[in-house]
Design an enzyme around this catalytic site. Structure first.
Site, PDB file in Angstrom:
ATOM      1  N   GLU A 180      46.549  27.846  42.623  1.00 12.78           N
ATOM      2  CA  GLU A 180      46.360  26.964  43.217  1.00 12.78           C
ATOM      3  C   GLU A 180      46.070  25.570  43.438  1.00 12.78           C
ATOM      4  OE1 GLU A 180      42.882  30.478  45.554  1.00 12.78           O
ATOM      5  OE2 GLU A 180      42.525  29.205  43.743  1.00 12.78           O
ATOM      6  N   GLU A 230      42.842  37.826  40.957  1.00  6.48           N
ATOM      7  CA  GLU A 230      41.347  38.325  41.746  1.00  6.48           C
ATOM      8  C   GLU A 230      41.168  38.952  42.290  1.00  6.48           C
ATOM      9  OE1 GLU A 230      42.568  33.161  41.931  1.00  6.48           O
ATOM     10  OE2 GLU A 230      43.132  34.849  42.240  1.00  6.48           O
TER      11      GLU A 230
END
Length: 258
Positions: free
Chosen positions: A111, A131
């Site tokens: 990210e 995640e």
């Protein structure tokens, strides 16, 4: 405590190295510092290009610091003016950013890298969004990743948490180039020097138009893009006239960003 960032200026290029042993993981304090660094880069007219890489040869960034998370840091903590990783939510960041992935790039590391305009990767690097294993939504990746690689590939990648090797990332367009590690930073610096020598107002308008018109129908995007202040500034600049003059005079243009 030593700073988690090593920052060096080389002329008009700012080099940022994430240096948090052992895995260059990012906590809220580090993210805020990254945001302050990218803000200073944005606001300094003498700086034209930034590069971001990780320290060492194993990790670019392991993402969110789970030691901080286990101590109570929340996924929605204050990550600073630029959001997670310092750049992706920083308003009006219209200068080029190059990211050099020097090793493992997972979770929030991806990210942070997605804020870059050009991503290079060492050939031993790999990517993952794990995640799903810790019950966290990779919200930046959900929005930004399908804008860089095919939607179905991004979705499968996020839903499975699988590993993507550097060459697969190249095939899908997540990275621009894959290189041996010893060639990674020399190539990043070569590209940075090339961009630093280019027309800053044009680069700013390109980034601004892309960001503000993404998802619009083409005719509306063209109208909106031409009307932006960054585009008009470029059209009415001395640099625009310098570009025409230098072409006619068969010489290299001298860009002043004005």
């Amino acid at each position: 405590m030593e700073s988690p960032l090593r920052i060096e200026r080389h002329g008009s290029v700012l080099e940022i190295v994430l240096d948090r042993p052992k895995a260059n993981a990012i906590d809220a304090a580090t993210s805020r510092l990254m945001g302050e660094t990218f803000r200073e880069f944005r606001d300094d007219d003498a700086l034209r290009v930034a590069t971001l890489t990780g320290a060492g040869e194993k990790f670019f960034c392991a993402g969110w610091d789970l030691n901080a998370a286990s101590a109570g840091e929340r996924p929605d903590s204050d990550y600073g003016i630029g959001g997670w990783g310092g750049a992706i939510e920083l308003p009006n960041l219209n200068k080029p950013i190059i990211c050099a992935i020097n090793g493992i790039c997972v979770g929030g590391g991806i990210e942070a890298a997605l804020a870059a305009d050009i991503i290079l990767a060492a050939d031993h690097a790999y990517f993952s969004l794990p995640e799903i294993n810790i019950g966290v939504v990779p919200d930046i990746a959900v929005v930004a990743l399908p804008r860089r690689i095919p939607r179905h590939v991004a979705l499968e990648f996020m839903l499975t948490g699988r590993r993507m090797e550097a060459l697969e990332a190249l095939r899908w367009g997540l990275v621009n180039e894959v290189l041996p590690l010893n060639e990674l930073m020399p190539r990043a610096r070569q590209l940075a020097a090339l961009l630093a020598d280019g027309p800053p107002l044009v680069f700013a308008a390109i980034k601004d138009i892309m960001r503000r018109t993404e998802g619009m129908p083409e005719h509306l995007a063209l109208q909106q893009g031409r009307a932006l202040a960054s585009t008009q500034k470029c059209y009415n600049s001395e640099d625009q006239r310098e570009g025409a003059r230098s072409f006619v005079e068969r010489r290299k243009p001298v860009w002043k960003g004005a």
